[in-house]
Design a protein around this motif. Structure first.
Motif, PDB file in Angstrom:
ATOM      1  N   ASN A 406      28.172  40.849  46.810  1.00  0.00           N
ATOM      2  CA  ASN A 406      29.176  40.508  47.819  1.00  0.00           C
ATOM      3  C   ASN A 406      29.393  39.005  47.891  1.00  0.00           C
ATOM      4  OD1 ASN A 406      29.784  43.107  48.559  1.00  0.00           O
ATOM      5  ND2 ASN A 406      28.422  43.160  50.326  1.00  0.00           N
ATOM      6  N   VAL A 407      28.313  38.229  47.739  1.00  0.00           N
ATOM      7  CA  VAL A 407      28.445  36.776  47.745  1.00  0.00           C
ATOM      8  C   VAL A 407      29.304  36.329  46.562  1.00  0.00           C
ATOM      9  CG1 VAL A 407      27.222  34.586  47.470  1.00  0.00           C
ATOM     10  CG2 VAL A 407      26.270  36.352  48.961  1.00  0.00           C
ATOM     11  N   LEU A 408      29.077  36.931  45.400  1.00  0.00           N
ATOM     12  CA  LEU A 408      29.840  36.575  44.200  1.00  0.00           C
ATOM     13  C   LEU A 408      31.248  37.188  44.194  1.00  0.00           C
ATOM     14  CD1 LEU A 408      27.009  37.048  41.529  1.00  0.00           C
ATOM     15  CD2 LEU A 408      27.871  34.872  42.451  1.00  0.00           C
ATOM     16  N   GLY A 409      31.493  38.103  45.121  1.00  0.00           N
ATOM     17  CA  GLY A 409      32.793  38.774  45.141  1.00  0.00           C
ATOM     18  C   GLY A 409      32.909  39.850  44.089  1.00  0.00           C
ATOM     19  N   VAL A 410      31.755  40.312  43.578  1.00  0.00           N
ATOM     20  CA  VAL A 410      31.737  41.373  42.562  1.00  0.00           C
ATOM     21  C   VAL A 410      31.722  42.726  43.268  1.00  0.00           C
ATOM     22  CG1 VAL A 410      30.309  42.471  40.787  1.00  0.00           C
ATOM     23  CG2 VAL A 410      30.636  39.988  40.777  1.00  0.00           C
ATOM     24  N   ILE A 411      32.676  43.578  42.904  1.00  0.00           N
ATOM     25  CA  ILE A 411      32.770  44.916  43.506  1.00  0.00           C
ATOM     26  C   ILE A 411      31.947  45.886  42.663  1.00  0.00           C
ATOM     27  CG2 ILE A 411      34.335  46.791  44.145  1.00  0.00           C
ATOM     28  CD1 ILE A 411      36.553  44.617  44.395  1.00  0.00           C
ATOM     29  N   LEU A 412      30.921  46.459  43.286  1.00  0.00           N
ATOM     30  CA  LEU A 412      30.040  47.379  42.556  1.00  0.00           C
ATOM     31  C   LEU A 412      30.644  48.758  42.387  1.00  0.00           C
ATOM     32  CD1 LEU A 412      26.447  46.696  43.949  1.00  0.00           C
ATOM     33  CD2 LEU A 412      27.253  46.385  41.609  1.00  0.00           C
ATOM     34  N   GLU A 413      31.459  49.143  43.350  1.00  0.00           N
ATOM     35  CA  GLU A 413      31.998  50.508  43.320  1.00  0.00           C
ATOM     36  C   GLU A 413      33.467  50.476  43.694  1.00  0.00           C
ATOM     37  OE1 GLU A 413      30.804  54.957  45.031  1.00  0.00           O
ATOM     38  OE2 GLU A 413      30.015  53.169  46.006  1.00  0.00           O
ATOM     39  N   LYS A 414      34.325  50.746  42.729  1.00  0.00           N
ATOM     40  CA  LYS A 414      35.768  50.792  42.991  1.00  0.00           C
ATOM     41  C   LYS A 414      36.103  52.016  43.834  1.00  0.00           C
ATOM     42  CE  LYS A 414      37.757  47.512  40.298  1.00  0.00           C
ATOM     43  NZ  LYS A 414      38.867  46.642  40.637  1.00  0.00           N
ATOM     44  N   GLU A 415      37.050  51.831  44.726  1.00  0.00           N
ATOM     45  CA  GLU A 415      37.489  52.970  45.532  1.00  0.00           C
ATOM     46  C   GLU A 415      38.226  53.949  44.623  1.00  0.00           C
ATOM     47  OE1 GLU A 415      39.770  52.088  49.001  1.00  0.00           O
ATOM     48  OE2 GLU A 415      38.450  50.428  49.566  1.00  0.00           O
ATOM     49  N   ALA A 416      37.744  55.164  44.616  1.00  0.00           N
ATOM     50  CA  ALA A 416      38.392  56.188  43.785  1.00  0.00           C
ATOM     51  C   ALA A 416      39.496  56.875  44.579  1.00  0.00           C
ATOM     52  CB  ALA A 416      37.361  57.213  43.346  1.00  0.00           C
ATOM     53  N   ILE A 417      40.541  57.288  43.877  1.00  0.00           N
ATOM     54  CA  ILE A 417      41.584  58.082  44.530  1.00  0.00           C
ATOM     55  C   ILE A 417      41.008  59.472  44.773  1.00  0.00           C
ATOM     56  CG2 ILE A 417      43.857  59.132  44.260  1.00  0.00           C
ATOM     57  CD1 ILE A 417      44.686  56.733  42.626  1.00  0.00           C
ATOM     58  N   VAL A 418      41.104  59.927  45.984  1.00  0.00           N
ATOM     59  CA  VAL A 418      40.524  61.229  46.328  1.00  0.00           C
ATOM     60  C   VAL A 418      41.603  62.300  46.312  1.00  0.00           C
ATOM     61  CG1 VAL A 418      38.681  60.216  47.705  1.00  0.00           C
ATOM     62  CG2 VAL A 418      40.843  60.749  48.794  1.00  0.00           C
ATOM     63  N   VAL A 419      41.143  63.555  46.310  1.00  0.00           N
ATOM     64  CA  VAL A 419      42.079  64.682  46.383  1.00  0.00           C
ATOM     65  C   VAL A 419      42.900  64.510  47.660  1.00  0.00           C
ATOM     66  CG1 VAL A 419      42.286  67.175  46.594  1.00  0.00           C
ATOM     67  CG2 VAL A 419      40.507  66.181  45.128  1.00  0.00           C
ATOM     68  N   GLY A 420      44.201  64.702  47.539  1.00  0.00           N
ATOM     69  CA  GLY A 420      45.073  64.455  48.677  1.00  0.00           C
ATOM     70  C   GLY A 420      45.958  63.238  48.416  1.00  0.00           C
ATOM     71  N   ASP A 421      45.621  62.482  47.363  1.00  0.00           N
ATOM     72  CA  ASP A 421      46.411  61.309  47.014  1.00  0.00           C
ATOM     73  C   ASP A 421      47.407  61.606  45.889  1.00  0.00           C
ATOM     74  OD1 ASP A 421      45.289  59.676  48.873  1.00  0.00           O
ATOM     75  OD2 ASP A 421      43.815  58.787  47.532  1.00  0.00           O
ATOM     76  N   GLU A 422      47.606  62.895  45.634  1.00  0.00           N
ATOM     77  CA  GLU A 422      48.492  63.281  44.532  1.00  0.00           C
ATOM     78  C   GLU A 422      49.905  62.726  44.713  1.00  0.00           C
ATOM     79  OE1 GLU A 422      46.455  65.277  46.061  1.00  0.00           O
ATOM     80  OE2 GLU A 422      45.203  66.293  44.580  1.00  0.00           O
ATOM     81  N   GLU A 423      50.354  62.649  45.965  1.00  0.00           N
ATOM     82  CA  GLU A 423      51.709  62.167  46.242  1.00  0.00           C
ATOM     83  C   GLU A 423      51.825  60.689  45.809  1.00  0.00           C
ATOM     84  OE1 GLU A 423      54.500  61.448  50.143  1.00  0.00           O
ATOM     85  OE2 GLU A 423      53.146  63.174  50.178  1.00  0.00           O
ATOM     86  N   TYR A 424      50.767  59.931  46.087  1.00  0.00           N
ATOM     87  CA  TYR A 424      50.745  58.513  45.703  1.00  0.00           C
ATOM     88  C   TYR A 424      50.780  58.381  44.182  1.00  0.00           C
ATOM     89  CZ  TYR A 424      48.645  53.965  44.619  1.00  0.00           C
ATOM     90  OH  TYR A 424      48.371  52.733  44.081  1.00  0.00           O
ATOM     91  N   ILE A 425      49.979  59.207  43.502  1.00  0.00           N
ATOM     92  CA  ILE A 425      49.912  59.149  42.038  1.00  0.00           C
ATOM     93  C   ILE A 425      51.284  59.443  41.437  1.00  0.00           C
ATOM     94  CG2 ILE A 425      48.875  60.161  39.969  1.00  0.00           C
ATOM     95  CD1 ILE A 425      46.430  60.861  41.788  1.00  0.00           C
ATOM     96  N   GLU A 426      51.937  60.492  41.935  1.00  0.00           N
ATOM     97  CA  GLU A 426      53.259  60.865  41.415  1.00  0.00           C
ATOM     98  C   GLU A 426      54.279  59.755  41.668  1.00  0.00           C
ATOM     99  OE1 GLU A 426      53.841  63.234  39.507  1.00  0.00           O
ATOM    100  OE2 GLU A 426      52.172  64.637  39.796  1.00  0.00           O
ATOM    101  N   GLU A 427      54.157  59.122  42.826  1.00  0.00           N
ATOM    102  CA  GLU A 427      55.071  58.022  43.160  1.00  0.00           C
ATOM    103  C   GLU A 427      54.888  56.866  42.175  1.00  0.00           C
ATOM    104  OE1 GLU A 427      55.484  54.727  46.706  1.00  0.00           O
ATOM    105  OE2 GLU A 427      54.768  56.725  47.274  1.00  0.00           O
ATOM    106  N   MET A 428      53.621  56.561  41.839  1.00  0.00           N
ATOM    107  CA  MET A 428      53.341  55.470  40.902  1.00  0.00           C
ATOM    108  C   MET A 428      53.812  55.819  39.488  1.00  0.00           C
ATOM    109  SD  MET A 428      52.167  53.078  42.724  1.00  0.00           S
ATOM    110  CE  MET A 428      51.374  51.881  41.655  1.00  0.00           C
ATOM    111  N   ILE A 429      53.678  57.080  39.116  1.00  0.00           N
ATOM    112  CA  ILE A 429      54.145  57.527  37.797  1.00  0.00           C
ATOM    113  C   ILE A 429      55.666  57.379  37.712  1.00  0.00           C
ATOM    114  CG2 ILE A 429      54.467  59.574  36.342  1.00  0.00           C
ATOM    115  CD1 ILE A 429      51.599  60.400  37.163  1.00  0.00           C
ATOM    116  N   ALA A 430      56.364  57.721  38.806  1.00  0.00           N
ATOM    117  CA  ALA A 430      57.821  57.594  38.840  1.00  0.00           C
ATOM    118  C   ALA A 430      58.234  56.121  38.722  1.00  0.00           C
ATOM    119  CB  ALA A 430      58.365  58.191  40.141  1.00  0.00           C
TER     120      ALA A 430
END
Length: 470
Positions: A406-430
């Motif tokens: 955290n001090v270095l600003g290194v992210i250990l775990e990226k936020e994963a897209i969870v089930v329910g975000d399909e609408e967002y994914i389709e929007e980004m694909i479009a």
């Protein structure tokens, strides 16, 4: 905590003006285009310094401006047939996206020069009233020689500066009392943004902007002023002169400057074709890699950017992230129950790596040595953790790794897209499909990379783009 003070040219023990508090001003970018990787270095370096001071328990007031009125912004606006405000607002938003990608924390305040014009007019008037500035046909100049300590930051002798000054006058400077005097206010030219002031309708000089924004949001005297070493002279030297002349107190107690960034051993320049924006880099690498690369050298050392060094940074970052994944696996699947005596001793032994990390950061923010301490800690956790380890032991080890990262600003775990975000994914694909139609392949690639970072894999088929979770 020792920091190298450019003013004294030596490391000094950091003693804040007010116990437990830190006031810090970092010069931000001029927003006329995407920020380049040279801009990124001070952002990342001083963000890391700030993070460490907060880790130490300081209440940090961190101010970094956006210069949103400038010749380059005006030139771009004229080229595009729009206003300077449209250009600056566009690139402020793009800059914030890049900062987020590099995990640079938003400043406590991000002031805009154009919103602080009244304060600039007031400070200029104060300087005129005190005899430090004068109005010459609508242009206001600072009397450089009247400020007796001029040159104390850059160690430049004012007589040497005069000897080196060109005899050929710059157009519009005939009214200067002295060739070394610098502009505080300039009259408008046709098509330029302008504000009403007692001397002329016009706009402020660059140097006065930071003095005023620092004063408003941090006070007349601040703990630390920071920026790239290219700003030492004339920008920071001029800030000191006008701020101390107007306010009557020392401007900043400590001055921190990061060294230059070179590309394959050569100075970055558009004419040489070795000019890279942060957005360019994001097409090939997660910007976490760029951050990790920037921290791999001491901030006062020149840093050489190359494909090989970026690959090395990528591999180093992956070692740390992979170690984090392994620990999380044991946190989920390890043995139940309290830690055994052996594990408790191992946890105590692990504190040696925290001490080593802190010692590196205490020595003028030596992030290169701090990263070495993290690598040693990663090696330690890999050797001491196994499937028989308790969840509690793994959790405590992970907390240490996360705290240092955290001090270095290194992210250990990226936020994963969870089930329910399909609408967002389709929007980004479009959006990506439209970008490809518009032949904006850089945008299309960045959308693909953004989804990939969140665990979404795209596959282009005859029937359209299909996606799956990695």
């Amino acid at each position: 905590m020792k920091i190298y003070n450019t003013m004294t040219k030596k490391k000094e023990e950091f003693v804040p003006l007010q116990e437990g508090k830190l006031t810090m001003y970092v010069c931000g970018p001029t927003v006329y285009d995407f920020i380049h990787i040279g801009n990124a270095r001070p952002m990342i370096v001083f963000d890391t310094f700030r993070r460490y001071m907060e880790y130490k328990g300081y209440d940090v007031n961190y101010v970094s401006n956006f210069t949103d009125v400038d010749d380059k912004i005006i030139k771009k606006a004229i080229e595009e047939g729009t206003t300077a405000e449209v250009i600056s607002q566009r690139y402020i938003e793009e800059c914030k996206k890049d900062m987020e990608g590099m995990n640079v924390m938003p400043a406590t305040t991000h002031p805009l020069a154009t919103q602080e014009i009244d304060g600039m007019i007031q400070m200029i008037q104060t300087l005129i009233d005190k005899g430090y500035a004068y109005d010459a046909d609508g242009t206001v100049y600072f009397r450089t020689r009247k400020f007796e300590e001029y040159g104390k930051l850059s160690k430049k002798n004012i007589d040497d500066l005069e000897a080196g000054h060109r005899n050929i006058k710059v157009a519009g400077e005939e009214s200067k009392e002295d060739p070394l005097d610098f502009v505080l206010w300039k009259p408008k030219k046709e098509g330029e943004p302008a504000w009403s002031a007692p001397w002329s309708e016009g706009r402020p000089g660059w140097h006065i902007e930071c003095s005023v924004m620092s004063k408003k949001y941090l006070g007349d005297e601040i703990d630390i002023h920071a920026g790239g070493e290219d700003l030492v002279f004339p920008h920071h030297e001029n800030e000191i002169a006008q701020s101390e002349a107007a306010n009557g107190v020392p401007f900043a107690k400590y001055w921190m400057h990061n060294a230059f960034l070179n590309i394959d051993g050569t100075k970055m320049s558009k004419s040489l074709g070795n000019f890279f924006t942060v957005r360019d880099i994001s097409q090939k690498y997660d910007l976490q890699v760029l951050r990790f690369f920037m921290l791999s050298a001491h901030y006062r050392s020149p840093l050489n950017f190359s494909a090989d060094l970026m690959e090395a940074a990528k591999n180093g970052l992956e070692r740390i992230v992979t170690a984090g994944e392994k620990i999380r696996g044991i946190m989920s699947n390890g043995a139940e129950g309290a830690m055994a005596d052996e594990e408790q001793q191992l946890l105590k032994d692990a504190q040696a790596y925290v001490t080593k990390f802190e010692s590196a950061m205490e020595d003028d923010c030596n992030t290169a040595n701090a990263i070495s301490a993290v690598f040693e800690y990663v090696k330690y956790t890999n050797s001491k953790l196994n499937e028989g380890s308790t969840k509690d032991f793994a959790t405590k080890l992970y907390e240490i790794l996360e705290k240092l990262c955290n001090v270095l600003g290194v992210i250990l775990e990226k936020e994963a897209i969870v089930v329910g975000d399909e609408e967002y994914i389709e929007e980004m694909i479009a959006k990506r499909a439209q970008a490809k139609k518009d032949r904006d392949f850089a945008l299309a690639d960045s959308i693909r990379d953004e989804l990939a970072a969140k665990g979404i894999v795209l596959k282009d088929t005859r029937e359209g783009t299909k996606w799956s979770r990695s």
